[in-house]
Write a protein that holds these residues in place. Structure first.
Motif, mmCIF file in Angstrom:
data_model
loop_
_atom_site.group_PDB
_atom_site.id
_atom_site.type_symbol
_atom_site.label_atom_id
_atom_site.label_comp_id
_atom_site.label_asym_id
_atom_site.label_seq_id
_atom_site.Cartn_x
_atom_site.Cartn_y
_atom_site.Cartn_z
ATOM 1 N N SER A 1 -9.409 -2.011 5.939
ATOM 2 C CA SER A 1 -9.991 -1.586 4.665
ATOM 3 C C SER A 1 -11.428 -1.159 4.902
ATOM 4 O O SER A 1 -12.115 -1.715 5.771
ATOM 5 C CB SER A 1 -9.958 -2.733 3.649
ATOM 6 O OG SER A 1 -10.847 -3.770 4.034
ATOM 7 N N TRP B 1 -6.950 1.538 4.112
ATOM 8 C CA TRP B 1 -7.037 1.557 2.643
ATOM 9 C C TRP B 1 -8.513 1.626 2.290
ATOM 10 O O TRP B 1 -9.311 0.832 2.790
ATOM 11 C CB TRP B 1 -6.411 0.296 2.046
ATOM 12 C CG TRP B 1 -6.536 0.228 0.553
ATOM 13 C CD1 TRP B 1 -5.805 0.901 -0.376
ATOM 14 C CD2 TRP B 1 -7.473 -0.583 -0.191
ATOM 15 N NE1 TRP B 1 -6.222 0.573 -1.654
ATOM 16 C CE2 TRP B 1 -7.232 -0.336 -1.562
ATOM 17 C CE3 TRP B 1 -8.472 -1.483 0.164
ATOM 18 C CZ2 TRP B 1 -7.968 -0.965 -2.579
ATOM 19 C CZ3 TRP B 1 -9.208 -2.102 -0.836
ATOM 20 C CH2 TRP B 1 -8.950 -1.841 -2.187
ATOM 21 N N TRP C 1 -9.327 -7.254 -0.845
ATOM 22 C CA TRP C 1 -8.633 -7.255 0.445
ATOM 23 C C TRP C 1 -8.649 -8.609 1.139
ATOM 24 O O TRP C 1 -7.656 -9.002 1.750
ATOM 25 C CB TRP C 1 -9.289 -6.209 1.352
ATOM 26 C CG TRP C 1 -8.546 -5.854 2.595
ATOM 27 C CD1 TRP C 1 -8.765 -6.332 3.856
ATOM 28 C CD2 TRP C 1 -7.470 -4.922 2.723
ATOM 29 N NE1 TRP C 1 -7.901 -5.741 4.757
ATOM 30 C CE2 TRP C 1 -7.093 -4.865 4.077
ATOM 31 C CE3 TRP C 1 -6.793 -4.103 1.809
ATOM 32 C CZ2 TRP C 1 -6.069 -4.051 4.545
ATOM 33 C CZ3 TRP C 1 -5.774 -3.294 2.272
ATOM 34 C CH2 TRP C 1 -5.421 -3.270 3.620
ATOM 35 N N ILE D 1 0.838 -1.189 0.000
ATOM 36 C CA ILE D 1 0.000 0.000 0.000
ATOM 37 C C ILE D 1 0.875 1.242 0.000
ATOM 38 O O ILE D 1 0.666 2.169 -0.777
ATOM 39 C CB ILE D 1 -0.913 0.022 1.235
ATOM 40 C CG1 ILE D 1 -1.916 -1.130 1.147
ATOM 41 C CG2 ILE D 1 -1.667 1.337 1.306
ATOM 42 C CD1 ILE D 1 -2.837 -1.198 2.324
ATOM 43 N N GLY E 1 -3.389 4.782 -2.940
ATOM 44 C CA GLY E 1 -3.058 3.454 -2.458
ATOM 45 C C GLY E 1 -3.159 2.386 -3.518
ATOM 46 O O GLY E 1 -2.585 1.319 -3.388
ATOM 47 N N TYR F 1 -4.993 5.548 2.658
ATOM 48 C CA TYR F 1 -4.652 5.357 1.248
ATOM 49 C C TYR F 1 -5.926 5.182 0.442
ATOM 50 O O TYR F 1 -6.747 4.299 0.740
ATOM 51 C CB TYR F 1 -3.718 4.149 1.103
ATOM 52 C CG TYR F 1 -2.441 4.364 1.867
ATOM 53 C CD1 TYR F 1 -1.366 5.005 1.277
ATOM 54 C CD2 TYR F 1 -2.328 3.992 3.198
ATOM 55 C CE1 TYR F 1 -0.199 5.256 1.984
ATOM 56 C CE2 TYR F 1 -1.175 4.232 3.916
ATOM 57 C CZ TYR F 1 -0.112 4.857 3.302
ATOM 58 O OH TYR F 1 1.030 5.105 4.008
#
Length: 289
Positions: free
Chosen positions: A101, A178, A111, A18, A282, A222
């Motif tokens: 995430s 993220w 993810w 990331i 990201g 990100y």
């Protein structure tokens, strides 16, 4: 952010997937592979071209690299991160560094689902992973950006109870996120470009601020744009082209807002109240092959 991997407490090469802003594997089981080229280049491959009068590049002035000052501050933040206990107190021996995430179904697919292709599998199987890092999934199927703009809400509660709960971490331990967001049926709910992208920009900024409220020790965030949609035939598809490609501008504009200290995304305490984490790209959503 290669330098951040050198920090003694945040020495995580896989989290560098990331930090270095690489593209995660994207899964789309219903992809229309006949749509091979939309005739547009990804933002980072536009060179000095423009799309509907909007400059290419991931950052201002056609750049694909972070401005040096922003890079340096991100490195400093990353290197200062340390394991926290459930109350948010530093504890290098038993504390945890939460990496989360958030977003819609694509987030979960990239993810946490898909065998050895998803990020969490690759990260947790990397021998250089800091043992204090805990990776949690907060993606929720069918929940677009509109449903993340309110805080608190059922989305955020789901992340806390399900995403963090199953990972064994608390809101105080989340320090990096993220995120990928999109507006469902953007042509109808947002309007033609740039209207839908500007709306997503506004929503993304609000979601970033919400995340800082939900996770008080969040330091780094990100942002990802929607990956290639593989369809442009159905205007009522959840996120067809060219809207998926155009969402990249939303991410670019939000990061640019932070760089220019506009639209209330300050992360630096020397510039006033901190309402957001440090932001960067990201993952790069592509719009053609």
């Amino acid at each position: 952010m290669e330098q951040s991997a050198r920090g003694p407490l945040f020495r995580i090469r896989v989290v560098g997937l990331i930090l270095l802003a690489v593209r995660l594997a994207s899964l789309n089981v219903s992809a229309d592979c006949s749509l091979t080229n939309l005739g547009v280049a990804p933002l980072n491959e536009m060179a000095f071209a423009a799309y509907a009068s909007n400059k290419g590049g991931l950052y201002p002035n056609y750049a694909n690299t972070r401005p040096p000052a922003h890079e340096a501050m991100g490195v400093a933040i990353a290197n200062s991160i340390q394991p926290l206990d459930t109350n948010g107190t530093p504890n290098p021996s038993t504390g945890k560094i939460g990496l989360l995430s958030i977003g819609m179904s694509n987030v979960t697919l990239e993810w946490a689902v898909g065998g050895s292709n998803h990020f969490r599998f690759q990260a947790t199987n990397d021998p250089s992973l800091n043992p204090r890092v805990v990776i949690a999934d907060g993606g929720i199927s069918g929940k677009d950006a509109v449903l993340w703009t309110n805080y608190p809400s059922s989305n955020w509660w789901f992340v806390v109870t399900n995403g963090l709960g199953s990972a064994g971490i608390t809101t105080n331990q989340v320090q990096a996120i993220w995120m990928k967001q999109a507006i469902r049926i953007p042509g109808t709910n947002g309007g033609p470009f740039p209207a839908h992208a500007q709306l997503l920009r506004t929503m993304t900024g609000q979601i970033v601020r919400n995340a800082k409220q939900a996770f008080p020790n969040l330091r780094l965030m990100y942002l990802a744009s929607r990956t290639r949609a593989y369809t442009n035939a159905d205007p009522f598809a959840p996120n067809p082209e060219p809207f998926a490609f155009e969402s990249g501008f939303s991410v670019r504009w939000v990061i640019e807002d932070q760089l220019k200290m506009t639209n209330n995304l300050n992360f630096n305490p020397t510039n006033g109240p901190v309402v957001a984490p440090w932001l960067s790209w990201g993952q790069i959503g592509r719009a053609h092959v």
